[in-house]
Write a protein that holds these residues in place. Structure first.
Motif, PDB file in Angstrom:
ATOM      1  N   UNK A  52       0.823  -1.222   0.000  1.00  0.00           N
ATOM      2  CA  UNK A  52       0.000   0.000   0.000  1.00  0.00           C
ATOM      3  C   UNK A  52       0.851   1.263   0.000  1.00  0.00           C
ATOM      4  N   UNK A  53       1.839   1.290  -0.862  1.00  0.00           N
ATOM      5  CA  UNK A  53       2.691   2.478  -1.011  1.00  0.00           C
ATOM      6  C   UNK A  53       1.928   3.534  -1.786  1.00  0.00           C
ATOM      7  N   UNK A  54       1.871   4.756  -1.258  1.00  0.00           N
ATOM      8  CA  UNK A  54       1.139   5.852  -1.896  1.00  0.00           C
ATOM      9  C   UNK A  54       2.024   7.094  -1.958  1.00  0.00           C
ATOM     10  N   UNK A  55       1.494   8.138  -2.580  1.00  0.00           N
ATOM     11  CA  UNK A  55       2.232   9.397  -2.718  1.00  0.00           C
ATOM     12  C   UNK A  55       2.496  10.061  -1.374  1.00  0.00           C
ATOM     13  N   UNK A  56       1.830   9.611  -0.334  1.00  0.00           N
ATOM     14  CA  UNK A  56       2.003  10.212   0.993  1.00  0.00           C
ATOM     15  C   UNK A  56       3.136   9.562   1.786  1.00  0.00           C
ATOM     16  N   UNK A  57       3.749   8.532   1.229  1.00  0.00           N
ATOM     17  CA  UNK A  57       4.830   7.859   1.941  1.00  0.00           C
ATOM     18  C   UNK A  57       6.152   8.587   1.770  1.00  0.00           C
ATOM     19  N   UNK A  58       7.033   8.334   2.715  1.00  0.00           N
ATOM     20  CA  UNK A  58       8.403   8.846   2.671  1.00  0.00           C
ATOM     21  C   UNK A  58       9.317   7.667   3.003  1.00  0.00           C
ATOM     22  N   UNK A  59      10.044   7.197   2.000  1.00  0.00           N
ATOM     23  CA  UNK A  59      10.845   5.985   2.123  1.00  0.00           C
ATOM     24  C   UNK A  59      12.305   6.349   2.360  1.00  0.00           C
ATOM     25  N   UNK A  60      12.900   5.739   3.385  1.00  0.00           N
ATOM     26  CA  UNK A  60      14.328   5.935   3.637  1.00  0.00           C
ATOM     27  C   UNK A  60      15.081   4.804   2.946  1.00  0.00           C
ATOM     28  N   UNK A  61      15.931   5.169   1.976  1.00  0.00           N
ATOM     29  CA  UNK A  61      16.655   4.190   1.164  1.00  0.00           C
ATOM     30  C   UNK A  61      18.150   4.313   1.444  1.00  0.00           C
ATOM     31  N   UNK A  62      18.675   3.318   2.180  1.00  0.00           N
ATOM     32  CA  UNK A  62      20.112   3.268   2.460  1.00  0.00           C
ATOM     33  C   UNK A  62      20.744   2.056   1.797  1.00  0.00           C
ATOM     34  N   UNK A  63      20.052   1.500   0.800  1.00  0.00           N
ATOM     35  CA  UNK A  63      20.505   0.292   0.117  1.00  0.00           C
ATOM     36  C   UNK A  63      21.385   0.640  -1.081  1.00  0.00           C
ATOM     37  N   UNK A  64      22.290  -0.249  -1.468  1.00  0.00           N
ATOM     38  CA  UNK A  64      23.070  -0.018  -2.691  1.00  0.00           C
ATOM     39  C   UNK A  64      22.167  -0.083  -3.918  1.00  0.00           C
ATOM     40  N   UNK A  65      22.486   0.712  -4.932  1.00  0.00           N
ATOM     41  CA  UNK A  65      21.616   0.823  -6.101  1.00  0.00           C
ATOM     42  C   UNK A  65      22.139   0.031  -7.289  1.00  0.00           C
ATOM     43  N   UNK A  66      22.572  -1.210  -7.026  1.00  0.00           N
ATOM     44  CA  UNK A  66      22.923  -2.105  -8.144  1.00  0.00           C
ATOM     45  C   UNK A  66      22.172  -3.425  -8.024  1.00  0.00           C
ATOM     46  N   UNK A  67      21.211  -3.488  -7.089  1.00  0.00           N
ATOM     47  CA  UNK A  67      20.382  -4.663  -6.903  1.00  0.00           C
ATOM     48  C   UNK A  67      18.914  -4.270  -7.005  1.00  0.00           C
ATOM     49  N   UNK A  68      18.075  -5.265  -7.269  1.00  0.00           N
ATOM     50  CA  UNK A  68      16.632  -5.036  -7.356  1.00  0.00           C
ATOM     51  C   UNK A  68      16.090  -4.444  -6.057  1.00  0.00           C
ATOM     52  N   UNK A  69      16.621  -4.901  -4.919  1.00  0.00           N
ATOM     53  CA  UNK A  69      16.135  -4.419  -3.625  1.00  0.00           C
ATOM     54  C   UNK A  69      16.204  -2.895  -3.531  1.00  0.00           C
ATOM     55  N   UNK A  70      17.379  -2.343  -3.820  1.00  0.00           N
ATOM     56  CA  UNK A  70      17.538  -0.893  -3.719  1.00  0.00           C
ATOM     57  C   UNK A  70      16.917  -0.137  -4.867  1.00  0.00           C
ATOM     58  N   UNK A  71      17.003  -0.699  -6.086  1.00  0.00           N
ATOM     59  CA  UNK A  71      16.515   0.020  -7.269  1.00  0.00           C
ATOM     60  C   UNK A  71      14.991  -0.024  -7.371  1.00  0.00           C
ATOM     61  N   UNK A  72      14.434  -1.225  -7.356  1.00  0.00           N
ATOM     62  CA  UNK A  72      12.992  -1.376  -7.589  1.00  0.00           C
ATOM     63  C   UNK A  72      12.188  -1.134  -6.318  1.00  0.00           C
ATOM     64  N   UNK A  73      12.479  -1.897  -5.265  1.00  0.00           N
ATOM     65  CA  UNK A  73      11.659  -1.832  -4.057  1.00  0.00           C
ATOM     66  C   UNK A  73      11.692  -0.469  -3.384  1.00  0.00           C
ATOM     67  N   UNK A  74      12.917   0.039  -3.150  1.00  0.00           N
ATOM     68  CA  UNK A  74      13.052   1.230  -2.315  1.00  0.00           C
ATOM     69  C   UNK A  74      13.215   2.526  -3.093  1.00  0.00           C
ATOM     70  N   UNK A  75      13.297   2.463  -4.433  1.00  0.00           N
ATOM     71  CA  UNK A  75      13.432   3.687  -5.225  1.00  0.00           C
ATOM     72  C   UNK A  75      12.308   3.826  -6.245  1.00  0.00           C
ATOM     73  N   UNK A  76      12.192   2.870  -7.166  1.00  0.00           N
ATOM     74  CA  UNK A  76      11.181   2.997  -8.216  1.00  0.00           C
ATOM     75  C   UNK A  76       9.765   2.917  -7.680  1.00  0.00           C
ATOM     76  N   UNK A  77       9.527   2.032  -6.718  1.00  0.00           N
ATOM     77  CA  UNK A  77       8.158   1.893  -6.200  1.00  0.00           C
ATOM     78  C   UNK A  77       7.620   3.212  -5.637  1.00  0.00           C
ATOM     79  N   UNK A  78       8.333   3.873  -4.713  1.00  0.00           N
ATOM     80  CA  UNK A  78       7.806   5.150  -4.225  1.00  0.00           C
ATOM     81  C   UNK A  78       7.752   6.234  -5.295  1.00  0.00           C
ATOM     82  N   UNK A  79       8.769   6.313  -6.171  1.00  0.00           N
ATOM     83  CA  UNK A  79       8.739   7.347  -7.207  1.00  0.00           C
ATOM     84  C   UNK A  79       7.606   7.100  -8.196  1.00  0.00           C
TER      85      UNK A  79
END
Length: 515
Positions: A196-223
């Motif tokens: 239930x990620x929405x435009x009202x969320x604020x995600x803290x992303x401290x993950x490396x951005x060369x894996x799906x975890x950091x790129x898709x889950x914690x960056x692309x999903x909120x954006x």
């Protein structure tokens, strides 16, 4: 035709003045990402109309430049190939040569290792910061201005490749996981619905951005939803607690090692300060752990500190997210829940048929979010599928309301340490380059903080001693820090079976029995 149909642009166009990224004390709005990524796209095109799936290697730390370059590559019709910042030059040479890119985008923080690697492969480099600045003499204010004379950017079909994410396979050689725009969209839509990620969320992303975890889950999903992402250049437990204490973050995604270090840092805080930051983390609506098994003690301690349980999930680069604990309701420690929307999961028993409830089996996955292929590896791609089902190589059991419980790797040659998947065979290949090592075996030893600790048993060449301290220094010239063995054990010989294969269970026992 413009590229406005790309799904990730929808929220940006609808929310131009909302904060997209927060980096330190700086705020980047969606209109800034739109404007600068368009300039990046035209920089990459250089008069052409479409990159037509040309690979662009991206080596930049988390920040505005990384995201704008990522979007710009997509908008120009290119394929993003993100590589790890920790890779030393020899590893970068291997990966760049395999990806066969048109260009390597580097950053001042990665240039020292990246430029020699690109030159060794005959691939030109461009500084991602310079590409964001535009032509010489361009003022920063004009960087965000409209480009009225610029030609339209290409239309991007969903069947095109979006990413090539490199991961280590059981052969010990890195493999490029080819992910299309359609698969990416399915992954994002599946995750945002489930959590239930929405435009009202604020995600803290401290993950490396060369894996799906950091790129898709914690960056692309909120954006994708028009939310805000706070990007940290690296994981720092003190900084993460500080961000929690500001009472703005709503979601934090991490790997088990991060939670272990956060707990350790919290225990060192003065009592009153510890209570305050603990309560602050309790105000997050969601804390998620993945990429490796979360120790039960960490789960329990986190609940004691914050009052909330960590949602555990399971996924791979090849599949995207597969299983998730419940968004609402009790979360069973050690269980990763049930399949995400649109994902089908089954357990293949040892006899080849589907495992019954309560029986162990190998996880197989099917769904629209799966990768298309391993880059230029048709035989390995074919071997990874069984009648349309992807064989993950992970064993699990399905029991109780908690859903699936991951039991471990089916292959003993894959080690998960600190959220990273590491190939033992790749490390062994590096160790055997040393003139004083005649034989070796690399295994993962259970570790409370890292999940598994990379450990190497080595047989030295007769008459040539080798101090372990010097070996530790040498190996880090060829392997990223998380791949370099943390423990070394010098042995006279390695246990083998009648076929000459190293018995890694027995090697693991040597470490467990060592003082």
């Amino acid at each position: 035709m413009s590229d406005s149909h790309l799904p990730f642009l929808g929220a940006a166009l609808a929310n131009p003045y909302r904060a997209a990224l927060v980096i330190g004390d700086s705020i980047c709005r969606y209109r800034d990402l739109l404007s600068v990524s368009e300039r990046v796209a035209h920089f990459l095109l250089r008069g052409r109309t479409d990159l037509k799936e040309a690979r662009i290697v991206l080596l930049a730390p988390p920040g505005f430049a990384y995201v704008a370059a990522h979007w710009g590559i997509w908008r120009a019709g290119g394929v993003v190939v993100p590589l790890a910042l920790a890779h030393p030059t020899p590893e970068l040479i291997t990966l760049i040569a395999d990806a066969d890119p048109e260009l390597v985008l580097v950053h001042p923080k990665t240039e020292k290792r990246a430029r020699p690697a690109a030159e060794a492969c005959g691939v030109p480099c461009a500084d991602v910061v310079d590409s964001l600045k535009g032509p010489p003499g361009t003022r920063l204010t004009s960087l965000f201005a409209a480009m009225p004379d610029a030609p339209p950017l290409p239309a991007i079909a969903e069947s095109r490749i979006a990413h090539i994410i490199y991961t280590s396979g059981t052969t010990g050689q890195p493999k490029g996981v080819v992910i299309t725009h359609a698969a990416t969209r399915h992954q994002v839509e599946s995750i945002t619905r489930a959590w239930e990620i929405t435009r009202h969320d604020r995600v803290l992303n401290a993950l490396p951005l060369h894996h799906v975890h950091g790129i898709v889950n914690a960056l692309l999903c909120p954006l994708w939803q028009g939310a805000t992402v706070e990007l940290l250049p690296r994981f720092d437990p003190d900084e993460v607690w500080s961000r929690f204490a500001r009472l703005r973050v709503t979601i934090f995604m991490g790997v088990p090692t991060m939670y272990v270090r956060l707990i350790r840092t919290w225990k060192r805080l003065p009592h009153q300060r510890g209570e305050i930051v603990g309560w602050s983390a309790g105000d997050l609506r969601l804390t998620i752990s993945g990429s490796a098994a979360l120790p039960a003690r960490a789960h329990q301690t986190w609940r004691e500190i914050t009052g909330q349980g960590i949602l555990e999930r399971y996924g791979l680069s090849e599949t995207g997210m597969v299983l998730t604990g419940p968004l609402k309701g009790p979360r069973a420690e050690g269980h990763v829940g049930h399949p995400f929307p649109s994902v089908q999961v089954r357990l293949r028993g040892d006899g080849g048929g589907e495992a019954a409830a309560g029986e162990e089996g190998c996880i197989e996955v099917r769904g629209p979010g799966l990768f298309r292929e391993y880059w230029r590896r048709p035989e390995e791609t074919a071997a990874a599928f069984r009648d349309g089902w992807f064989d993950t190589g992970d064993r699990a059991v399905r029991n109780g309301p908690g859903g699936y419980r991951i039991l471990g790797r089916e292959s003993v040659d894959i080690i998960k340490t600190g959220g990273e998947k590491v190939s033992a065979l790749e490390i062994e290949d590096v160790l055997l380059r040393h003139l004083r090592i005649s034989d070796c075996a690399v295994v993962g030893i259970p570790h409370d903080e890292w999940g598994e600790q990379v450990s190497a048993a080595v047989v030295l060449t007769e008459g040539l001693p080798l101090p372990v301290a010097r070996l530790r220094v040498w190996v880090k010239d060829f392997l990223a820090g998380y791949k370099a063995p943390a423990r070394f054990l010098v042995v006279d010989d390695l246990p083998r079976n009648s076929m000459g294969k190293v018995l890694k269970d027995q090697v693991r026992d040597l470490f467990l029995q060592a003082p």
